[in-house]
Scaffold this motif. Structure first.
Motif, PDB file in Angstrom:
ATOM      1  N   GLU A  91       0.845  -1.203   0.000  1.00  0.00           N
ATOM      2  CA  GLU A  91       0.000   0.000   0.000  1.00  0.00           C
ATOM      3  C   GLU A  91       0.882   1.256   0.000  1.00  0.00           C
ATOM      4  O   GLU A  91       1.609   1.530   0.968  1.00  0.00           O
ATOM      5  CB  GLU A  91      -0.878  -0.062   1.257  1.00  0.00           C
ATOM      6  CG  GLU A  91      -1.765   1.114   1.484  1.00  0.00           C
ATOM      7  CD  GLU A  91      -2.708   1.367   0.324  1.00  0.00           C
ATOM      8  OE1 GLU A  91      -2.644   2.488  -0.223  1.00  0.00           O
ATOM      9  OE2 GLU A  91      -3.483   0.455  -0.017  1.00  0.00           O
ATOM     10  N   PRO A  92       0.869   2.051  -1.102  1.00  0.00           N
ATOM     11  CA  PRO A  92       1.858   3.125  -1.263  1.00  0.00           C
ATOM     12  C   PRO A  92       1.719   4.275  -0.275  1.00  0.00           C
ATOM     13  O   PRO A  92       2.680   5.003  -0.036  1.00  0.00           O
ATOM     14  CB  PRO A  92       1.610   3.622  -2.695  1.00  0.00           C
ATOM     15  CG  PRO A  92       0.250   3.144  -3.061  1.00  0.00           C
ATOM     16  CD  PRO A  92      -0.012   1.906  -2.269  1.00  0.00           C
ATOM     17  N   TYR A  93       0.503   4.463   0.304  1.00  0.00           N
ATOM     18  CA  TYR A  93       0.320   5.614   1.197  1.00  0.00           C
ATOM     19  C   TYR A  93       0.604   5.286   2.659  1.00  0.00           C
ATOM     20  O   TYR A  93       0.512   6.157   3.517  1.00  0.00           O
ATOM     21  CB  TYR A  93      -1.082   6.211   1.011  1.00  0.00           C
ATOM     22  CG  TYR A  93      -1.204   6.812  -0.370  1.00  0.00           C
ATOM     23  CD1 TYR A  93      -0.592   8.035  -0.658  1.00  0.00           C
ATOM     24  CD2 TYR A  93      -1.843   6.122  -1.391  1.00  0.00           C
ATOM     25  CE1 TYR A  93      -0.647   8.565  -1.936  1.00  0.00           C
ATOM     26  CE2 TYR A  93      -1.901   6.648  -2.669  1.00  0.00           C
ATOM     27  CZ  TYR A  93      -1.298   7.879  -2.944  1.00  0.00           C
ATOM     28  OH  TYR A  93      -1.330   8.399  -4.197  1.00  0.00           O
ATOM     29  N   THR A  95       3.214   4.421   5.758  1.00  0.00           N
ATOM     30  CA  THR A  95       4.635   4.662   6.017  1.00  0.00           C
ATOM     31  C   THR A  95       5.301   3.299   6.184  1.00  0.00           C
ATOM     32  O   THR A  95       4.629   2.271   6.332  1.00  0.00           O
ATOM     33  CB  THR A  95       4.840   5.463   7.309  1.00  0.00           C
ATOM     34  OG1 THR A  95       4.387   4.662   8.404  1.00  0.00           O
ATOM     35  CG2 THR A  95       4.095   6.796   7.287  1.00  0.00           C
ATOM     36  N   LYS A 129       6.738   7.510   3.358  1.00  0.00           N
ATOM     37  CA  LYS A 129       5.690   6.758   2.668  1.00  0.00           C
ATOM     38  C   LYS A 129       6.331   5.735   1.721  1.00  0.00           C
ATOM     39  O   LYS A 129       7.377   6.007   1.128  1.00  0.00           O
ATOM     40  CB  LYS A 129       4.829   7.708   1.823  1.00  0.00           C
ATOM     41  CG  LYS A 129       4.031   8.703   2.660  1.00  0.00           C
ATOM     42  CD  LYS A 129       2.596   8.220   2.817  1.00  0.00           C
ATOM     43  CE  LYS A 129       1.661   9.313   3.289  1.00  0.00           C
ATOM     44  NZ  LYS A 129       1.775   9.600   4.714  1.00  0.00           N
ATOM     45  N   ARG A 131       5.526   4.899  -1.168  1.00  0.00           N
ATOM     46  CA  ARG A 131       5.665   5.369  -2.553  1.00  0.00           C
ATOM     47  C   ARG A 131       6.894   6.252  -2.744  1.00  0.00           C
ATOM     48  O   ARG A 131       7.332   6.468  -3.881  1.00  0.00           O
ATOM     49  CB  ARG A 131       4.407   6.106  -3.004  1.00  0.00           C
ATOM     50  CG  ARG A 131       4.223   7.454  -2.359  1.00  0.00           C
ATOM     51  CD  ARG A 131       2.891   8.073  -2.703  1.00  0.00           C
ATOM     52  NE  ARG A 131       2.582   9.110  -1.736  1.00  0.00           N
ATOM     53  CZ  ARG A 131       2.788  10.404  -1.948  1.00  0.00           C
ATOM     54  NH1 ARG A 131       3.265  10.812  -3.081  1.00  0.00           N
ATOM     55  NH2 ARG A 131       2.501  11.283  -1.006  1.00  0.00           N
TER      56      ARG A 131
END
Ligand SMILES: Nc1ncnc2c1ncn2[C@@H]1O[C@H](COP(=O)(O)OP(=O)(O)OP(=O)(O)O)[C@@H](O)[C@H]1O
Length: 311
Positions: A91-93, A95, A129, A131
């Motif tokens: 999950e990119p959002y 941390t 994060k 991403r």
């Protein structure tokens, strides 16, 4: 030593493609086992069957005493193995810390999140994060996620692809520490140095079959291959002056191959010292793991020009 993985006569085809055509090997508890082979050789298929993600056509497979093809044991297997696969979506959002802590919640006996962050060298990046991580940092996060459940057996699929040399060395240390702590590791890699540095045993797979198995030191007869000695002869001397048979090598070098490196070196160095000179750029080499690997996987290839330094 008890075996954590047992594979006997494993077979898997995709239509007419025989991806795995009778593969057998075992992995002992606490060992690091490396599966090597060219693209399309059948490594991922083999691993996916061991991990319980793919059904086999035939053969026997036991992982931690369980049959990964048996759906009834899927949950127990999931608890006891760790996976670091290629292209894991995280999950990119989240941390870094959130991603690891969330996965910790999936296991009965997870590792400590902060200790793990330190172990994989992500300290200072806990609040970044996913991403915003670089390729190598993301791969270190993948490694942490594979280890968070405190697995008895860890599968690493090309674990250090995209790492810079220093990150690669720290990742190797992490894997060695795991072995010290009793974790069994099965890995695939295209980096022969990685196999050399980490593996207790290696198997080379080509066209769905194991073509050689051994330690990194003795695979394919590496430990008994002839030793190659090369140097630049002293100015004013010709090959005919030398106390051994030598042929021209690269540039001004000459090369001699021998089954008795101690005696040959003694003859050469004694000869040079008596003349009050030196054997310039002297190297003593056995074929590297990569030389052996290329020989095993491509028998039509010409003799490799470069050789490693390990004796
Ligand atoms: N889902 C699939 N459907 C059809 N063929 C497949 C499938 N997965 C793999 N293959 C084929 O099976 C063979 C073995 O593939 P596999 O992915 O196991 O090789 P690999 O050794 O892991 O290769 P790489 O080093 O490129 O990851 C290849 O010929 C591949 O094209």
């Amino acid at each position: 030593m008890s075996n954590v993985v047992v594979v006997e006569g494993l077979r898997k085809s995709y239509g007419s493609v025989k991806a795995v055509a009778g593969v057998s090997f075992t992995v002992g508890r606490g060992q690091i086992f490396a599966l090597l082979g060219p693209n399309g050789a059948g490594k991922s298929t083999t691993l996916e069957i061991l991990e319980g993600f793919r059904a086999r056509d035939g053969g026997r497979v036991e992982v931690l005493g369980l049959d990964p093809g048996d759906r009834a044991v899927a949950r127990e297997l999931r608890e006891r193995i760790g996976l670091v696969l290629q292209d894991i979506a995280v999950e990119p959002y989240l941390t870094v810390r959130e991603a690891i802590a969330r996965n910790a919640g999936y296991y009965r006996n997870p590792r400590d999140v902060d200790e793990l962050i330190e172990l994989v060298d992500l300290s200072g990046l806990e609040r970044r994060k996913v991403r915003a991580l670089s390729g190598g940092q993301k791969r270190r996060l993948d490694l942490a996620l594979g280890m968070i459940g405190n697995p008895d057996l860890l599968f690493l699929d090309e674990p250090t692809t995209g790492f810079d040399p220093s990150a690669r060395r720290s990742a190797w240390q992490v894997v060695r520490n795991l072995r010290e702590a009793g974790t069994t590791v099965v890995l695939t890699t295209h980096h022969m140095e990685e196999a050399q540095e980490l593996a207790d045993r290696v198997a080379v797979i080509s066209d769905g079959r194991i073509v050689s198995e051994g330690t990194p030191e003795n695979l394919g007869g590496r430990d008994t291959s002839r030793v190659r000695i090369s140097f630049v002869p002293p100015a004013g001397s010709t090959a005919a002056d030398l106390p051994v048979d030598a042929i021209p090598g690269k540039g001004a070098r000459v090369v001699t191959e021998t089954d008795e490196p101690t005696a040959t070196l003694h003859r050469l160095t004694d000869w040079a010292l008596r003349r009050g000179t030196v054997l310039d750029q002297l190297t003593v080499e056995r074929p590297s793991l990569e030389d052996i690997y290329l020989d095993l996987t491509d028998r039509d290839a010409p003799e490799p020009a470069t050789r490693g330094n390990a004796l």
